[in-house]
Write a protein that holds these residues in place. Sequence first.
Motif, short mmCIF file in Angstrom:
data_model
loop_
_atom_site.label_atom_id
_atom_site.label_comp_id
_atom_site.label_asym_id
_atom_site.label_seq_id
_atom_site.Cartn_x
_atom_site.Cartn_y
_atom_site.Cartn_z
N THR A 28 0.84 -1.12 0.18
CA THR A 28 0.02 -0.04 -0.03
C THR A 28 0.78 1.27 0.00
O THR A 28 2.00 1.13 0.47
CB THR A 28 -1.11 0.09 1.16
N ASP A 29 0.24 2.35 -0.54
CA ASP A 29 1.12 3.58 -0.53
C ASP A 29 1.18 4.23 0.80
O ASP A 29 0.03 4.41 1.51
CB ASP A 29 0.35 4.50 -1.53
N SER A 30 2.02 4.67 1.23
CA SER A 30 2.46 5.41 2.33
C SER A 30 1.40 6.42 2.68
O SER A 30 1.25 6.72 3.86
CB SER A 30 3.88 5.61 2.79
N SER A 31 0.91 7.24 1.76
CA SER A 31 0.03 8.06 1.89
C SER A 31 -1.23 7.88 2.26
O SER A 31 -2.11 8.68 2.70
CB SER A 31 -0.11 8.97 0.56
N ARG A 32 -1.80 6.50 2.01
CA ARG A 32 -3.12 5.89 2.58
C ARG A 32 -2.79 5.36 3.95
O ARG A 32 -3.87 5.56 4.62
CB ARG A 32 -3.32 4.96 1.58
N MET A 33 -1.89 4.74 4.08
CA MET A 33 -1.72 4.00 5.45
C MET A 33 -0.37 3.86 5.92
O MET A 33 0.67 3.77 4.99
CB MET A 33 -2.13 2.37 5.25
N GLY A 34 -0.12 4.41 7.14
CA GLY A 34 1.35 4.33 7.66
C GLY A 34 1.65 2.97 8.02
O GLY A 34 0.74 1.90 8.11
N TRP A 35 2.76 2.64 8.79
CA TRP A 35 3.28 1.42 9.31
C TRP A 35 2.03 0.71 10.46
O TRP A 35 1.92 -0.44 10.68
CB TRP A 35 4.69 1.20 9.67
N LYS A 36 1.50 1.44 11.29
CA LYS A 36 0.61 1.01 12.13
C LYS A 36 -0.67 0.50 11.53
O LYS A 36 -1.27 -0.33 11.93
CB LYS A 36 0.24 2.41 13.20
N ARG A 37 -0.94 1.20 10.56
CA ARG A 37 -2.36 0.75 10.02
C ARG A 37 -1.97 -0.29 8.87
O ARG A 37 -3.10 -1.29 8.76
CB ARG A 37 -2.89 1.87 9.12
N VAL A 38 -0.92 -0.42 8.31
CA VAL A 38 -0.50 -1.88 7.77
C VAL A 38 -0.26 -2.74 8.92
O VAL A 38 -0.68 -4.07 8.67
CB VAL A 38 0.98 -1.44 7.19
N LEU A 39 0.14 -2.68 9.95
CA LEU A 39 0.25 -3.85 11.24
C LEU A 39 -1.23 -4.14 11.43
O LEU A 39 -1.46 -5.37 11.16
CB LEU A 39 0.79 -3.03 12.23
N LEU A 40 -2.19 -3.30 11.42
CA LEU A 40 -3.52 -3.51 11.82
C LEU A 40 -4.11 -4.15 10.64
O LEU A 40 -4.98 -5.46 10.82
CB LEU A 40 -4.33 -2.12 12.31
N ALA A 41 -3.81 -3.89 9.54
CA ALA A 41 -4.43 -4.54 8.35
C ALA A 41 -3.85 -5.98 8.13
O ALA A 41 -4.68 -6.85 7.53
CB ALA A 41 -4.29 -3.59 7.01
N SER A 42 -2.66 -6.10 8.34
CA SER A 42 -2.09 -7.28 8.24
C SER A 42 -2.54 -8.35 9.47
O SER A 42 -2.79 -9.45 8.79
CB SER A 42 -0.50 -7.21 8.66
N LEU A 43 -2.97 -7.68 10.35
CA LEU A 43 -3.57 -8.53 11.42
C LEU A 43 -4.95 -9.08 11.05
O LEU A 43 -5.34 -10.33 11.20
CB LEU A 43 -3.55 -8.01 12.97
N LEU A 44 -5.82 -7.96 10.62
CA LEU A 44 -6.99 -8.48 9.87
C LEU A 44 -7.05 -9.38 8.87
O LEU A 44 -7.43 -10.31 8.74
CB LEU A 44 -7.69 -7.25 9.44
N PHE A 45 -6.04 -9.19 7.82
CA PHE A 45 -5.77 -10.07 6.99
C PHE A 45 -5.64 -11.47 7.28
O PHE A 45 -6.10 -12.47 6.97
CB PHE A 45 -4.58 -9.63 5.94
N GLY A 46 -4.61 -11.69 8.43
CA GLY A 46 -4.31 -12.88 9.00
C GLY A 46 -5.68 -13.59 9.32
O GLY A 46 -6.05 -14.76 9.39
N LEU A 47 -6.65 -13.04 10.10
CA LEU A 47 -7.88 -13.47 10.67
C LEU A 47 -8.83 -13.80 9.62
O LEU A 47 -9.40 -14.93 9.64
CB LEU A 47 -8.58 -12.23 11.41
N ILE A 48 -8.74 -12.87 8.60
CA ILE A 48 -9.42 -13.50 7.33
C ILE A 48 -9.01 -14.56 6.65
O ILE A 48 -9.70 -15.50 6.18
CB ILE A 48 -9.77 -12.12 6.32
N PHE A 49 -7.87 -14.55 6.41
CA PHE A 49 -6.91 -15.89 6.14
C PHE A 49 -7.59 -17.34 6.77
O PHE A 49 -7.61 -18.03 6.14
CB PHE A 49 -5.69 -15.68 5.76
N VAL A 50 -7.47 -16.92 8.00
CA VAL A 50 -7.76 -18.23 8.65
C VAL A 50 -9.00 -18.62 8.83
O VAL A 50 -9.47 -19.75 8.56
CB VAL A 50 -7.49 -18.13 10.30
N PHE A 51 -10.09 -17.68 8.77
CA PHE A 51 -11.57 -17.71 9.08
C PHE A 51 -12.42 -17.93 7.84
O PHE A 51 -13.39 -18.53 7.54
CB PHE A 51 -12.03 -17.07 10.04
N LEU A 52 -12.20 -16.98 6.74
CA LEU A 52 -13.08 -16.68 5.57
C LEU A 52 -12.59 -17.45 4.45
O LEU A 52 -12.95 -17.62 3.60
CB LEU A 52 -13.22 -15.47 5.43
N VAL A 53 -11.06 -17.12 4.18
CA VAL A 53 -10.52 -17.87 2.74
C VAL A 53 -10.78 -19.12 2.50
O VAL A 53 -11.16 -19.58 1.37
CB VAL A 53 -9.07 -17.42 2.79
#
Length: 127
Positions: A67-92
């Motif tokens: 993602t572009d750093s103008s949209r999300m900084g590293w903290k939001r990337v951290l949160l989005a990565s955690l959310l991705f992991g949960l989606i990967f486990v439960f929905l994918v």
Amino acid sequence: MMIFGILLASVLGGLATFFLVHRARVSTVRASSGVSLIFSLLVSLLPVPFVGALQASFFGATFVGMTDSSRMGWKRVLLASLLFGLIFVFLVPLAKGIGGGLGAAAFVSSSAIYFVDRLVRKRFRKP
């Protein structure tokens, strides 16, 4: 143990790619593929039965890190990565036969964090 490993791999994949792209100025494709290759080789040496899931979650989370750093900084990337992991486990796993599951999960997680951030900022903005 498996869920924790997938969440950890997701966070590592997202943040490693983000920092390579925005701090080391590596192209997004090279950052994603390079860290995915290194991670996949290292994790294949582990004696765990879910190596494939770790590799896939790491690789999918690198899409979040692009993602572009103008949209999300590293903290939001951290949160989005955690959310991705949960989606990967439960929905994918429920989306068998649908192509692009990793990319779709990365898009949903990044978009969700981005829009929640925007709503919170709008709600608590000082007049």
